[in-house]
Design a protein around this motif. Structure first.
Motif, PDB file in Angstrom:
ATOM      1  N   PRO A  39     -23.376  33.560  43.527  1.00  0.00           N
ATOM      2  CA  PRO A  39     -24.332  33.196  42.474  1.00  0.00           C
ATOM      3  C   PRO A  39     -24.730  34.416  41.627  1.00  0.00           C
ATOM      4  CG  PRO A  39     -25.010  32.250  44.580  1.00  0.00           C
ATOM      5  CD  PRO A  39     -23.858  33.184  44.862  1.00  0.00           C
ATOM      6  N   VAL A  40     -24.872  34.209  40.339  1.00  0.00           N
ATOM      7  CA  VAL A  40     -25.334  35.283  39.438  1.00  0.00           C
ATOM      8  C   VAL A  40     -26.645  35.877  39.965  1.00  0.00           C
ATOM      9  CG1 VAL A  40     -26.229  35.749  37.111  1.00  0.00           C
ATOM     10  CG2 VAL A  40     -24.192  34.340  37.403  1.00  0.00           C
ATOM     11  N   ALA A  41     -27.504  35.006  40.487  1.00  0.00           N
ATOM     12  CA  ALA A  41     -28.821  35.457  40.951  1.00  0.00           C
ATOM     13  C   ALA A  41     -28.725  36.498  42.078  1.00  0.00           C
ATOM     14  CB  ALA A  41     -29.644  34.264  41.425  1.00  0.00           C
ATOM     15  N   TYR A  42     -27.710  36.388  42.935  1.00  0.00           N
ATOM     16  CA  TYR A  42     -27.564  37.380  44.007  1.00  0.00           C
ATOM     17  C   TYR A  42     -27.080  38.712  43.450  1.00  0.00           C
ATOM     18  CZ  TYR A  42     -27.696  33.558  47.458  1.00  0.00           C
ATOM     19  OH  TYR A  42     -28.036  32.481  48.225  1.00  0.00           O
ATOM     20  N   PRO A  97     -17.851  31.830  32.809  1.00  0.00           N
ATOM     21  CA  PRO A  97     -18.555  31.153  31.707  1.00  0.00           C
ATOM     22  C   PRO A  97     -19.277  32.193  30.830  1.00  0.00           C
ATOM     23  CG  PRO A  97     -19.055  30.107  33.812  1.00  0.00           C
ATOM     24  CD  PRO A  97     -18.290  31.369  34.120  1.00  0.00           C
ATOM     25  N   ARG A  98     -19.373  31.870  29.540  1.00  0.00           N
ATOM     26  CA  ARG A  98     -19.954  32.809  28.568  1.00  0.00           C
ATOM     27  C   ARG A  98     -21.358  33.284  28.967  1.00  0.00           C
ATOM     28  NH1 ARG A  98     -20.159  33.992  22.805  1.00  0.00           N
ATOM     29  NH2 ARG A  98     -22.224  33.520  21.979  1.00  0.00           N
ATOM     30  N   LEU A  99     -22.194  32.336  29.408  1.00  0.00           N
ATOM     31  CA  LEU A  99     -23.571  32.707  29.750  1.00  0.00           C
ATOM     32  C   LEU A  99     -23.591  33.677  30.937  1.00  0.00           C
ATOM     33  CD1 LEU A  99     -26.608  32.371  29.303  1.00  0.00           C
ATOM     34  CD2 LEU A  99     -26.546  30.369  30.804  1.00  0.00           C
ATOM     35  N   ASP A 100     -22.760  33.415  31.951  1.00  0.00           N
ATOM     36  CA  ASP A 100     -22.698  34.311  33.116  1.00  0.00           C
ATOM     37  C   ASP A 100     -22.240  35.698  32.681  1.00  0.00           C
ATOM     38  OD1 ASP A 100     -23.360  32.097  34.538  1.00  0.00           O
ATOM     39  OD2 ASP A 100     -21.527  31.992  35.734  1.00  0.00           O
ATOM     40  N   ALA A 101     -21.214  35.746  31.808  1.00  0.00           N
ATOM     41  CA  ALA A 101     -20.701  37.036  31.329  1.00  0.00           C
ATOM     42  C   ALA A 101     -21.814  37.795  30.610  1.00  0.00           C
ATOM     43  CB  ALA A 101     -19.515  36.811  30.395  1.00  0.00           C
ATOM     44  N   GLN A 102     -22.566  37.084  29.799  1.00  0.00           N
ATOM     45  CA  GLN A 102     -23.635  37.747  29.043  1.00  0.00           C
ATOM     46  C   GLN A 102     -24.738  38.269  29.961  1.00  0.00           C
ATOM     47  OE1 GLN A 102     -24.465  34.467  26.344  1.00  0.00           O
ATOM     48  NE2 GLN A 102     -23.496  35.580  24.657  1.00  0.00           N
ATOM     49  N   VAL A 103     -25.138  37.443  30.931  1.00  0.00           N
ATOM     50  CA  VAL A 103     -26.226  37.862  31.833  1.00  0.00           C
ATOM     51  C   VAL A 103     -25.777  39.064  32.679  1.00  0.00           C
ATOM     52  CG1 VAL A 103     -27.627  37.137  33.819  1.00  0.00           C
ATOM     53  CG2 VAL A 103     -27.354  35.606  31.864  1.00  0.00           C
ATOM     54  N   HIS A 140     -19.093  43.296  39.086  1.00  0.00           N
ATOM     55  CA  HIS A 140     -19.984  42.129  39.177  1.00  0.00           C
ATOM     56  C   HIS A 140     -19.278  40.857  38.710  1.00  0.00           C
ATOM     57  CE1 HIS A 140     -23.899  44.726  39.203  1.00  0.00           C
ATOM     58  NE2 HIS A 140     -23.179  44.843  40.300  1.00  0.00           N
ATOM     59  N   ALA A 141     -18.458  40.995  37.664  1.00  0.00           N
ATOM     60  CA  ALA A 141     -17.721  39.826  37.168  1.00  0.00           C
ATOM     61  C   ALA A 141     -16.770  39.313  38.255  1.00  0.00           C
ATOM     62  CB  ALA A 141     -16.950  40.194  35.901  1.00  0.00           C
ATOM     63  N   GLN A 142     -16.149  40.235  38.990  1.00  0.00           N
ATOM     64  CA  GLN A 142     -15.258  39.826  40.080  1.00  0.00           C
ATOM     65  C   GLN A 142     -16.036  39.081  41.167  1.00  0.00           C
ATOM     66  OE1 GLN A 142     -12.154  39.441  40.419  1.00  0.00           O
ATOM     67  NE2 GLN A 142     -11.761  40.388  38.438  1.00  0.00           N
ATOM     68  N   ARG A 143     -17.248  39.589  41.505  1.00  0.00           N
ATOM     69  CA  ARG A 143     -18.065  38.901  42.519  1.00  0.00           C
ATOM     70  C   ARG A 143     -18.381  37.479  42.051  1.00  0.00           C
ATOM     71  NH1 ARG A 143     -22.865  43.043  43.891  1.00  0.00           N
ATOM     72  NH2 ARG A 143     -23.737  41.192  44.899  1.00  0.00           N
ATOM     73  N   ARG A 144     -18.723  37.353  40.777  1.00  0.00           N
ATOM     74  CA  ARG A 144     -19.052  36.015  40.249  1.00  0.00           C
ATOM     75  C   ARG A 144     -17.823  35.096  40.280  1.00  0.00           C
ATOM     76  NH1 ARG A 144     -21.307  31.905  40.623  1.00  0.00           N
ATOM     77  NH2 ARG A 144     -21.475  30.498  38.859  1.00  0.00           N
ATOM     78  N   LEU A 145     -16.654  35.672  39.953  1.00  0.00           N
ATOM     79  CA  LEU A 145     -15.426  34.861  39.981  1.00  0.00           C
ATOM     80  C   LEU A 145     -15.103  34.410  41.402  1.00  0.00           C
ATOM     81  CD1 LEU A 145     -13.333  36.885  37.381  1.00  0.00           C
ATOM     82  CD2 LEU A 145     -14.053  34.489  37.153  1.00  0.00           C
TER      83      LEU A 145
END
Ligand code: GLN
Length: 279
Positions: free
Chosen positions: A69-72, A19-25, A60-65
């Motif tokens: 959680p972004v927070a971790y 998601p765009r917001l996750d990518a930006q953060v 990090h993007a791979q971990r999110r995919l």
């Protein structure tokens, strides 16, 4: 791919499904910038990313995919205006839990120096938000996980908010103490819920609670009455479809004024009641 610009890296991550917001953060995190600084990304869309920043962002993007959680990944989460440090030892604090904090604050509005306990505190989110909003309150917090308590006490120290932490199961470590409010976001997901697969990075002990997801809520409801002052409140967060069941548990136990509150999505997410000696 090397030498991507800020804008290309964000667009590429979105193509992969982020998601765009996750990518930006995550991009801001890799750049060492504050998570809310999205205006910077827009203004610097044509800047070329440093190779190490790009590699960090891609990892990090791979971990999110992979549903982490972004927070971790960033190591922090905003909750009720506080920045908490979080990691895999605790549940990722969610926006819907702010409903519980707001409700507790309104129940306590007319009580000077209230005594409050947060059961299953995790990162300390609820306890710390309450202490921040009500510096006059005496806040206790309990968790069965020593690892979670380490995260929560580090947050308390960093935010300079005093909370008394206790290690143990629900109300057991509090002996005969009584409170103006008992609040909890306990585990409430059914142990065979397929939704748990998407939550695999979070502690299962903070999520799952028996076949109907209500085992821990039942324990808390059973124990709470003897730890409440007259007219004290028990306020519980629960699953999207559990309001009626929790309402029934509280009423059957003898709680009065039993009611529910919706989260921001309009889902009845918290149910609570008062313990009255006059029935
Ligand atoms: N709100 C979480 C979820 O369903 C569960 C948190 C909990 O069990 N307390 O994703």
């Amino acid at each position: 791919m090397n030498g991507l610009t800020v804008g290309q890296a964000a667009a590429r991550a979105q193509t992969l499904g982020l998601p765009r917001l996750d990518a930006q953060v995550l991009l801001l995190h890799a750049l060492g910038r504050a998570p809310h600084d999205r205006a910077w990304l827009l203004a610097h869309g044509d800047d070329t990313l440093d190779a190490t920043v790009q590699a960090t962002f891609e990892a990090h993007a791979q971990r999110r995919l992979n549903t982490e959680p972004v927070a971790y990944i960033t190591g922090q989460k905003e909750f009720f205006g506080l920045t908490l440090q979080v990691d895999h030892r605790v549940l990722d604090p969610r926006a819907e839990t702010e409903t519980l904090v707001e409700w507790a604050l309104s129940c306590l509005a007319d009580t000077a120096s209230p005594d409050v306990v947060d059961l299953g505190t995790g990162s300390g989110a609820i306890a710390l938000a309450l202490k921040h909003a009500r510096p006059d309150a005496a806040i206790s917090a309990v968790d069965a996980s020593a690892e979670a308590l380490a995260v929560a006490s580090a947050n308390a120290e960093r935010l300079a908010l005093h909370v008394d932490f206790h290690h143990g199961s629900w109300l057991a470590p509090l002996n005969s103490r009584t409170f103006d409010a008992i609040v909890s976001n306990p585990p409430y997901v059914a142990s065979d819920d397929e939704h748990l697969a998407a939550l695999k990075h979070e502690p299962l002990s903070a999520l799952a609670s028996g076949v109907d997801g209500l085992d821990d809520i039942r324990s808390i409801v059973r124990q709470a009455a003897q730890h409440l002052k007259p007219n004290g409140w028990l306020l519980l967060e629960h699953g999207y479809d559990q309001a009626q069941a929790v309402h029934t548990l509280l009423s059957n136990q003898g709680f009065v004024n039993v009611q529910s509150r919706p989260d921001l999505a309009g889902i009845l997410r918290c149910t609570g009641g008062q313990w009255s000696t006059v029935k």
